[in-house]
Design a protein around this motif. Structure first.
Motif, PDB file in Angstrom:
ATOM      1  N   ASP A   1       0.894  -1.193   0.019  1.00 29.74           N
ATOM      2  CA  ASP A   1       0.162  -0.086  -0.091  1.00 29.74           C
ATOM      3  C   ASP A   1       0.831   1.289  -0.037  1.00 29.74           C
ATOM      4  O   ASP A   1       0.519   2.107   0.752  1.00 29.74           O
ATOM      5  N   ARG A   2       1.903   1.206  -0.841  1.00 26.88           N
ATOM      6  CA  ARG A   2       2.805   2.318  -0.713  1.00 26.88           C
ATOM      7  C   ARG A   2       2.406   3.192  -2.137  1.00 26.88           C
ATOM      8  O   ARG A   2       1.927   2.397  -3.007  1.00 26.88           O
ATOM      9  N   PRO A   3       2.675   4.369  -2.124  1.00 26.81           N
ATOM     10  CA  PRO A   3       2.450   5.282  -3.402  1.00 26.81           C
ATOM     11  C   PRO A   3       3.454   4.631  -4.490  1.00 26.81           C
ATOM     12  O   PRO A   3       4.454   4.440  -4.152  1.00 26.81           O
ATOM     13  N   LEU A   4       3.024   4.849  -5.769  1.00 26.50           N
ATOM     14  CA  LEU A   4       4.104   4.424  -6.938  1.00 26.50           C
ATOM     15  C   LEU A   4       5.098   5.536  -6.881  1.00 26.50           C
ATOM     16  O   LEU A   4       5.052   6.746  -6.848  1.00 26.50           O
ATOM     17  N   ASP A   5       6.371   4.664  -7.263  1.00 28.84           N
ATOM     18  CA  ASP A   5       7.404   5.758  -7.347  1.00 28.84           C
ATOM     19  C   ASP A   5       7.839   5.791  -9.010  1.00 28.84           C
ATOM     20  O   ASP A   5       8.286   4.802  -9.419  1.00 28.84           O
ATOM     21  N   TRP A   6       7.749   6.768  -9.648  1.00 23.36           N
ATOM     22  CA  TRP A   6       8.082   7.126 -10.881  1.00 23.36           C
ATOM     23  C   TRP A   6       9.254   7.767 -11.143  1.00 23.36           C
ATOM     24  O   TRP A   6       9.281   8.276 -12.351  1.00 23.36           O
ATOM     25  N   ALA A   7      10.275   7.790 -10.448  1.00 23.67           N
ATOM     26  CA  ALA A   7      11.468   8.448 -10.454  1.00 23.67           C
ATOM     27  C   ALA A   7      12.259   7.729 -11.574  1.00 23.67           C
ATOM     28  O   ALA A   7      12.027   6.295 -11.892  1.00 23.67           O
ATOM     29  N   GLU A   8      12.937   8.300 -12.289  1.00 20.49           N
ATOM     30  CA  GLU A   8      13.698   7.799 -13.551  1.00 20.49           C
ATOM     31  C   GLU A   8      14.648   6.676 -13.161  1.00 20.49           C
ATOM     32  O   GLU A   8      14.683   5.517 -13.595  1.00 20.49           O
ATOM     33  N   GLU A   9      15.318   6.584 -11.762  1.00 23.44           N
ATOM     34  CA  GLU A   9      16.165   5.655 -11.383  1.00 23.44           C
ATOM     35  C   GLU A   9      15.242   4.582 -10.963  1.00 23.44           C
ATOM     36  O   GLU A   9      15.744   3.125 -11.483  1.00 23.44           O
ATOM     37  N   THR A  10      14.010   4.519 -10.545  1.00 21.17           N
ATOM     38  CA  THR A  10      13.354   3.396 -10.255  1.00 21.17           C
ATOM     39  C   THR A  10      12.899   2.654 -11.882  1.00 21.17           C
ATOM     40  O   THR A  10      12.598   1.618 -11.759  1.00 21.17           O
ATOM     41  N   LEU A  11      12.582   3.567 -12.658  1.00 20.30           N
ATOM     42  CA  LEU A  11      12.154   3.022 -14.101  1.00 20.30           C
ATOM     43  C   LEU A  11      13.271   2.233 -14.668  1.00 20.30           C
ATOM     44  O   LEU A  11      13.157   1.278 -15.171  1.00 20.30           O
TER      45      LEU A  11
END
Length: 138
Positions: A1-11
């Motif tokens: 139930d965490r918010p999505l992380d759309w950071a470039e590093e994560t992608l």
């Protein structure tokens, strides 16, 4: 139930993971091209196969528990990546065995089909194929 992380590093990390799965499925497909010949070699299990099968069964249990726990996707993907590592280790050890280098392909295919099925459940698998879904060019 965490918010999505759309950071470039994560992608970028996600793309690396996709490549890892793609490479695994490609390796399995390459080995299974000559399935008939592979099945002519001995299929009895030694300690390497028994260890891989035990790991496979344990992973099935871990994945099931993670899916029952509020669909813990991260834990499922981690378990599948570890299983891929174990299959790759098995392949390396078996093919490096001078006395019996024959991979027990039915076991490897069973594991690969399981991983593919779980990925399909997440919408990542190609229908009726082994591996990840690929965009059609055309």
């Amino acid at each position: 139930d965490r918010p999505l992380d759309w950071a470039e590093e994560t992608l970028n990390v996600a793309m690396d993971e996709v490549k890892r799965f793609e490479t695994f499925f490609q390796n399995v497909k390459t080995r299974s091209r000559d399935l008939e010949t592979a099945l002519k070699s001995p299929q009895n299990w030694g300690s390497l196969e028994k260890d891989l099968h035990t790991t496979y069964q344990e992973t099935c249990g871990t994945v099931h528990a993670a899916l029952c726990n509020n669909f813990d996707t991260r834990k499922v993907i981690t378990a599948l990546k570890e299983l891929i590592g174990d299959v790759n280790k098995y392949l390396q050890l078996r093919e490096g065995d001078s006395e019996d280098p024959s991979v027990r392909l039915p076991l490897v295919l069973d594991v690969a089909q399981y991983i593919s099925g779980i990925l399909k459940m997440f919408g990542l698998g190609a229908p009726s194929k082994l591996g990840l879904a690929q965009e059609e060019s055309g």
